[in-house]
Write a protein that holds these residues in place. Structure first.
Motif, PDB file in Angstrom:
ATOM      1  N   PHE A 272       0.421  -2.182 -30.126  1.00 13.95           N
ATOM      2  CA  PHE A 272       1.488  -1.203 -30.296  1.00 13.95           C
ATOM      3  C   PHE A 272       2.497  -1.211 -29.151  1.00 13.95           C
ATOM      4  CE2 PHE A 272       2.670   3.510 -30.458  1.00 13.95           C
ATOM      5  CZ  PHE A 272       3.611   3.313 -31.457  1.00 13.95           C
ATOM      6  N   HIS A 273       2.003  -1.271 -27.906  1.00 16.68           N
ATOM      7  CA  HIS A 273       2.860  -1.256 -26.722  1.00 16.68           C
ATOM      8  C   HIS A 273       2.849  -2.611 -26.018  1.00 16.68           C
ATOM      9  CE1 HIS A 273       3.408   3.054 -26.965  1.00 16.68           C
ATOM     10  NE2 HIS A 273       2.105   3.284 -26.849  1.00 16.68           N
ATOM     11  N   ALA A 274       3.797  -2.776 -25.107  1.00 17.38           N
ATOM     12  CA  ALA A 274       3.826  -3.934 -24.215  1.00 17.38           C
ATOM     13  C   ALA A 274       4.476  -3.504 -22.914  1.00 17.38           C
ATOM     14  CB  ALA A 274       4.605  -5.094 -24.841  1.00 17.38           C
ATOM     15  N   VAL A 275       4.295  -4.328 -21.874  1.00 13.93           N
ATOM     16  CA  VAL A 275       5.017  -4.122 -20.609  1.00 13.93           C
ATOM     17  C   VAL A 275       5.760  -5.412 -20.291  1.00 13.93           C
ATOM     18  CG1 VAL A 275       3.327  -2.456 -19.784  1.00 13.93           C
ATOM     19  CG2 VAL A 275       3.097  -4.857 -19.119  1.00 13.93           C
ATOM     20  N   CYS A 276       6.874  -5.243 -19.606  1.00 14.38           N
ATOM     21  CA  CYS A 276       7.713  -6.391 -19.263  1.00 14.38           C
ATOM     22  C   CYS A 276       7.646  -6.613 -17.760  1.00 14.38           C
ATOM     23  CB  CYS A 276       9.156  -6.121 -19.694  1.00 14.38           C
ATOM     24  SG  CYS A 276      10.291  -7.479 -19.365  1.00 14.38           S
ATOM     25  N   GLY A 277       7.794  -7.877 -17.340  1.00 12.53           N
ATOM     26  CA  GLY A 277       7.778  -8.177 -15.923  1.00 12.53           C
ATOM     27  C   GLY A 277       8.769  -9.263 -15.568  1.00 12.53           C
ATOM     28  N   ALA A 278       9.174  -9.260 -14.303  1.00 16.07           N
ATOM     29  CA  ALA A 278      10.028 -10.317 -13.767  1.00 16.07           C
ATOM     30  C   ALA A 278       9.498 -10.672 -12.382  1.00 16.07           C
ATOM     31  CB  ALA A 278      11.485  -9.859 -13.677  1.00 16.07           C
ATOM     32  N   HIS A 279       9.015 -11.896 -12.230  1.00 14.43           N
ATOM     33  CA  HIS A 279       8.541 -12.373 -10.931  1.00 14.43           C
ATOM     34  C   HIS A 279       9.637 -13.219 -10.290  1.00 14.43           C
ATOM     35  CE1 HIS A 279       6.657 -15.041  -7.992  1.00 14.43           C
ATOM     36  NE2 HIS A 279       5.798 -14.063  -7.801  1.00 14.43           N
ATOM     37  N   ILE A 280      10.044 -12.845  -9.076  1.00 14.84           N
ATOM     38  CA  ILE A 280      11.114 -13.546  -8.374  1.00 14.84           C
ATOM     39  C   ILE A 280      10.496 -14.509  -7.374  1.00 14.84           C
ATOM     40  CG2 ILE A 280      13.157 -13.291  -6.922  1.00 14.84           C
ATOM     41  CD1 ILE A 280      13.367 -10.382  -8.000  1.00 14.84           C
ATOM     42  N   ALA A 281      10.606 -15.799  -7.651  1.00 15.19           N
ATOM     43  CA  ALA A 281      10.127 -16.842  -6.755  1.00 15.19           C
ATOM     44  C   ALA A 281      11.312 -17.460  -6.021  1.00 15.19           C
ATOM     45  CB  ALA A 281       9.350 -17.894  -7.534  1.00 15.19           C
ATOM     46  N   MET A 282      11.044 -18.528  -5.277  1.00  8.50           N
ATOM     47  CA  MET A 282      12.080 -19.136  -4.442  1.00  8.50           C
ATOM     48  C   MET A 282      13.286 -19.624  -5.236  1.00  8.50           C
ATOM     49  SD  MET A 282      11.761 -19.503  -1.079  1.00  8.50           S
ATOM     50  CE  MET A 282      12.398 -21.122  -0.696  1.00  8.50           C
ATOM     51  N   ASP A 283      13.059 -20.212  -6.409  1.00  8.74           N
ATOM     52  CA  ASP A 283      14.172 -20.798  -7.149  1.00  8.74           C
ATOM     53  C   ASP A 283      14.210 -20.405  -8.615  1.00  8.74           C
ATOM     54  OD1 ASP A 283      11.952 -22.167  -7.967  1.00  8.74           O
ATOM     55  OD2 ASP A 283      12.692 -24.161  -7.476  1.00  8.74           O
ATOM     56  N   GLN A 284      13.318 -19.493  -9.037  1.00  8.50           N
ATOM     57  CA  GLN A 284      13.302 -19.114 -10.446  1.00  8.50           C
ATOM     58  C   GLN A 284      12.764 -17.711 -10.624  1.00  8.50           C
ATOM     59  OE1 GLN A 284      10.747 -22.064 -12.241  1.00  8.50           O
ATOM     60  NE2 GLN A 284       8.883 -21.063 -11.595  1.00  8.50           N
ATOM     61  N   VAL A 285      13.118 -17.125 -11.765  1.00  6.24           N
ATOM     62  CA  VAL A 285      12.570 -15.838 -12.185  1.00  6.24           C
ATOM     63  C   VAL A 285      11.711 -16.095 -13.418  1.00  6.24           C
ATOM     64  CG1 VAL A 285      13.045 -13.500 -13.010  1.00  6.24           C
ATOM     65  CG2 VAL A 285      14.567 -14.565 -11.327  1.00  6.24           C
ATOM     66  N   THR A 286      10.486 -15.596 -13.395  1.00 12.27           N
ATOM     67  CA  THR A 286       9.596 -15.684 -14.548  1.00 12.27           C
ATOM     68  C   THR A 286       9.614 -14.345 -15.273  1.00 12.27           C
ATOM     69  OG1 THR A 286       8.145 -17.271 -13.441  1.00 12.27           O
ATOM     70  CG2 THR A 286       7.235 -16.102 -15.333  1.00 12.27           C
ATOM     71  N   PHE A 287      10.087 -14.347 -16.511  1.00 14.82           N
ATOM     72  CA  PHE A 287      10.070 -13.155 -17.355  1.00 14.82           C
ATOM     73  C   PHE A 287       8.809 -13.199 -18.213  1.00 14.82           C
ATOM     74  CE2 PHE A 287      14.498 -13.734 -16.350  1.00 14.82           C
ATOM     75  CZ  PHE A 287      14.972 -12.440 -16.163  1.00 14.82           C
ATOM     76  N   THR A 288       8.192 -12.056 -18.376  1.00 20.51           N
ATOM     77  CA  THR A 288       6.945 -12.023 -19.125  1.00 20.51           C
ATOM     78  C   THR A 288       6.819 -10.742 -19.927  1.00 20.51           C
ATOM     79  OG1 THR A 288       4.540 -12.257 -18.913  1.00 20.51           O
ATOM     80  CG2 THR A 288       5.647 -10.960 -17.255  1.00 20.51           C
ATOM     81  N   LEU A 289       6.043 -10.819 -20.982  1.00 11.74           N
ATOM     82  CA  LEU A 289       5.688  -9.669 -21.793  1.00 11.74           C
ATOM     83  C   LEU A 289       4.169  -9.679 -21.925  1.00 11.74           C
ATOM     84  CD1 LEU A 289       7.493  -7.545 -23.327  1.00 11.74           C
ATOM     85  CD2 LEU A 289       6.907  -8.785 -25.416  1.00 11.74           C
ATOM     86  N   LEU A 290       3.522  -8.575 -21.535  1.00 10.41           N
ATOM     87  CA  LEU A 290       2.066  -8.469 -21.572  1.00 10.41           C
ATOM     88  C   LEU A 290       1.634  -7.371 -22.519  1.00 10.41           C
ATOM     89  CD1 LEU A 290       1.097  -8.530 -17.764  1.00 10.41           C
ATOM     90  CD2 LEU A 290       1.535 -10.472 -19.271  1.00 10.41           C
ATOM     91  N   ASP A 291       0.448  -7.552 -23.134  1.00  7.33           N
ATOM     92  CA  ASP A 291      -0.148  -6.447 -23.871  1.00  7.33           C
ATOM     93  C   ASP A 291      -0.932  -5.569 -22.901  1.00  7.33           C
ATOM     94  OD1 ASP A 291      -2.759  -7.466 -23.491  1.00  7.33           O
ATOM     95  OD2 ASP A 291      -2.713  -8.574 -25.372  1.00  7.33           O
ATOM     96  N   LEU A 292      -1.582  -4.536 -23.406  1.00  3.09           N
ATOM     97  CA  LEU A 292      -2.220  -3.563 -22.525  1.00  3.09           C
ATOM     98  C   LEU A 292      -3.507  -4.072 -21.896  1.00  3.09           C
ATOM     99  CD1 LEU A 292      -1.674  -0.079 -24.191  1.00  3.09           C
ATOM    100  CD2 LEU A 292      -0.243  -1.323 -22.587  1.00  3.09           C
ATOM    101  N   ARG A 293      -3.978  -5.226 -22.299  1.00  2.00           N
ATOM    102  CA  ARG A 293      -5.118  -5.857 -21.632  1.00  2.00           C
ATOM    103  C   ARG A 293      -4.681  -6.986 -20.717  1.00  2.00           C
ATOM    104  NH1 ARG A 293     -10.314  -5.122 -22.506  1.00  2.00           N
ATOM    105  NH2 ARG A 293     -10.964  -3.571 -24.036  1.00  2.00           N
ATOM    106  N   GLY A 294      -3.389  -7.104 -20.457  1.00  4.82           N
ATOM    107  CA  GLY A 294      -2.905  -8.149 -19.574  1.00  4.82           C
ATOM    108  C   GLY A 294      -2.738  -9.491 -20.246  1.00  4.82           C
ATOM    109  N   GLY A 295      -2.882  -9.555 -21.558  1.00  6.83           N
ATOM    110  CA  GLY A 295      -2.653 -10.808 -22.278  1.00  6.83           C
ATOM    111  C   GLY A 295      -1.176 -11.155 -22.291  1.00  6.83           C
ATOM    112  N   VAL A 296      -0.853 -12.402 -22.012  1.00  7.45           N
ATOM    113  CA  VAL A 296       0.545 -12.835 -21.958  1.00  7.45           C
ATOM    114  C   VAL A 296       1.033 -13.102 -23.377  1.00  7.45           C
ATOM    115  CG1 VAL A 296       2.164 -14.549 -21.069  1.00  7.45           C
ATOM    116  CG2 VAL A 296       0.235 -13.805 -19.652  1.00  7.45           C
ATOM    117  N   LEU A 297       1.956 -12.282 -23.842  1.00  7.44           N
ATOM    118  CA  LEU A 297       2.529 -12.431 -25.176  1.00  7.44           C
ATOM    119  C   LEU A 297       3.722 -13.383 -25.170  1.00  7.44           C
ATOM    120  CD1 LEU A 297       2.522  -8.639 -26.086  1.00  7.44           C
ATOM    121  CD2 LEU A 297       0.872 -10.350 -26.870  1.00  7.44           C
TER     122      LEU A 297
END
Length: 417
Positions: A104-129
Motif C-alpha cells: 500500500f505504501h512506499a518510501v522514496c530515497g536519494a543517495h548522494i555519492a561522489m558523481d551520482q545520485v541513486t533514486f530508490t523506492l522501497l516497500d515497508l520491509r525495505g524491499g527495493v521496488l
C-alpha cells in the motif's frame, strides 16, 4: 507528487506487489522497547505475522492497547490481516494474524555519492521496488536542482498506486539530521548546505536527511542482521569512511549529529598524506579514491577509477584481490578498536569487495582476532552488510522507514510536515 494524509485505507486497496512473508516457526519473543503504535508495528516487523495475543507479549503492551493500536495501523494501511491458520475450527473468536502491509505504501530515497545520485523506492520491509541513477557535477546547487527536477518523474513512473510517505536524502560526511543540513562533505566541497529546506517545498513530502552510515545502522536494526539487537556498530567504507553507533535500539547522533566521524582515526602505518596534514589516517589510506590511485600508480588499471579495480577483482585478478585483502586488514584495525571501545553485539561492514567476494571476510576476521582484546568470536560479531549491491538504495530510504516505525501515527499529519 503524493503523500499520505488520509487516516483510513481507501477503497480498492491494491494487492501487494511482492509475495507475503510466509509463516515460520514461532520465534523466541522478546519485548520491543518503547510503547504505543510504534512498538506494535516494530514487533510485527520483527516477529510477524503475529496474532494479537502474541503481539501483546512481543510489544510489552496490554491486550487492550494492542487491539486499539492494531486497529489504527490497519486503518492506515501499515498492517494487514492474514487468514487464520488452516485446521479444524476452534472455539471462540478466530485469531487473525497481522503482518506488515508491503503493498500500500512506499518510501522514496536519494543517495548522494561522489558523481551520482541513486533514486530508490522501497516497500515497508525495505524491499527495493525501483532504483535509478543519474550523474551530477558535485556542486550543491546542481545536485539539489537535479533531485528536484528528476524526482517527480521518477515517482510518477515508479510509485504506481502506492502512497509515498516521505523522502530520505543520505550522503557521507558530517550531516546534521535535526536541521536537515550537510554541515561538511569535503569530497563534494559542500559546507552548511540546507538540504531539507531546499527540497521540502518542492517535493511536498516530509524530507529526512542523514549520513549514510547512520541510515544503514537503522536499516540493519529494522530488517537486517541487527534485527532484535540493541547495540550495533555500522562501518561504511567507500569514498567516505565513517561509522554509526546504535545503543539501546537507537542510533547515536551526538552533538550536532557529529558522532561516528572516524575518517582521521590513526592506523599506525605509513600512508598517503591526509588533507588534515597527517599520514596514516583511516580514510586517506583505505578509501575507494586512495585504493584506485594506488592501483593506477602500480599499473594495475588504466585510470584511477575504483570501478575498474573492482572489475579486475571480479575477474579474479590476484593483484586486485590482494589490494582488497590488504584494505580489509587495515579496516580490521579500525574495527578492532571500535569493538573494544563500544563492545557491541554486532559490527556490520559495508564494503564493495565483500559483496562480490564474501570469502574476503576471513581476512577481516583474522585481523580483528589478532588486535581486539574483547572480541573473542569475530566470525559471529563482525558481518558484512545485509543489503549487498542494494546498500545505497536501502540507506536512502531507511531514514524514512525508521521514522515510520517509530512514529507511525504522525503519518496522519504528513501533508503538513
Amino acid at each position: 507528487m503524493s503523500t499520505v494524509a488520509a487516516p483510513a485505507r481507501p477503497p480498492g486497496h491494491p494487492p501487494p506487489l511482492i509475495a507475503p512473508t510466509p509463516p515460520h516457526p514461532a520465534p523466541e519473543i522478546r519485548a520491543v522497547p518503547g510503547d504505543g503504535p510504534g512498538a506494535v508495528l516494530r514487533a510485527v516487523l520483527r516477529d510477524g505475522p503475529l496474532a494479537r495475543t502474541a503481539l501483546a507479549r512481543a510489544s510489552g503492551l496490554s491486550p487492550a492497547a494492542v487491539s486499539r493500536h492494531t486497529s489504527e495501523l490497519l486503518g492506515l494501511g501499515l498492517l494487514r490481516e492474514r487468514p487464520p491458520p488452516a485446521g479444524p475450527p476452534r472455539a471462540g473468536r478466530p485469531q487473525m494474524p497481522v503482518e506488515v502491509d508491503t503493498g500500500f505504501h512506499a518510501v522514496c530515497g536519494a543517495h548522494i555519492a561522489m558523481d551520482q545520485v541513486t533514486f530508490t523506492l522501497l516497500d515497508l520491509r525495505g524491499g527495493v521496488l525501483a532504483q535509478e541513477r543519474i550523474r551530477h557535477r558535485r556542486a550543491a546547487p546542481d545536485v539539489l536542482g537535479r533531485i528536484r527536477s528528476y524526482l517527480p518523474d521518477f515517482l510518477s513512473r515508479r510509485s504506481g498506486r502506492r502512497s509515498v510517505l516521505g523522502l530520505g536524502v543520505v550522503t557521507g560526511g558530517w550531516v546534521d539530521s535535526e536541521r536537515g543540513t550537510v554541515v561538511e562533505h569535503a569530497l563534494l566541497g559542500w559546507r552548511d548546505v540546507p538540504v531539507r529546506r531546499a527540497l521540502a517545498p518542492v517535493t511536498r513530502l516530509p524530507v529526512h536527511v542523514d549520513g549514510h552510515a547512520r541510515a544503514l545502522a537503522r536499516a540493519e536494526l529494522l530488517f537486517g542482521a541487527g534485527s532484535g539487537a540493541s547495540d550495533l556498530v555500522q562501518l561504511f567504507v567507500g569514498n567516505v569512511v565513517d561509522a554509526a553507533i546504535a545503543t539501546g535500539g537507537g542510533v547515536l547522533r551526538g552533538r550536532s549529529s557529529g558522532a561516528g566521524d572516524i575518517a582521521h582515526l590513526p592506523l599506525g602505518v605509513p600512508g598517503p598524506r591526509c588533507a588534515c596534514g597527517r599520514t596514516g589516517c583511516l580514510q586517506a589510506t583505505v578509501s575507494e579514491l586512495a585504493l584506485a590511485q594506488r592501483a593506477f600508480d602500480d599499473g594495475l588499471i588504466e585510470a584511477a577509477d575504483f570501478r575498474l579495480l573492482l572489475a579486475r577483482a571480479g575477474d579474479g585478478h590476484p593483484a586486485a584481490l590482494g589490494m582488497f585483502r590488504e584494505r580489509l586488514r587495515l579496516v580490521g584495525r579500525a574495527a578492532a578498536l571500535l569493538l573494544d571501545v563500544i563492545n557491541p553485539e554486532l559490527l556490520v561492514v559495508a564494503e564493495a569487495a565483500l559483496v562480490q567476494h564474501p570469502e574476503l571476510l576471513a581476512d577481516l576476521h583474522e585481523e580483528v582476532a589478532a588486535r581486539s582484546h574483547l572480541c573473542a568470536d569475530p566470525e559471529q560479531v563482525v558481518v558484512a552488510t545485509s543489503f549487498g549491491e542494494r546498500v545505497l538504495a536501502v540507506a536512502a530510504g531507511a531514514v524514512v522507514l525508521d521514522a515510520v516505525y517509530r512514529r507511525p501515527m504522525e503519518l496522519r499529519t504528513a501533508a503538513s510536515a
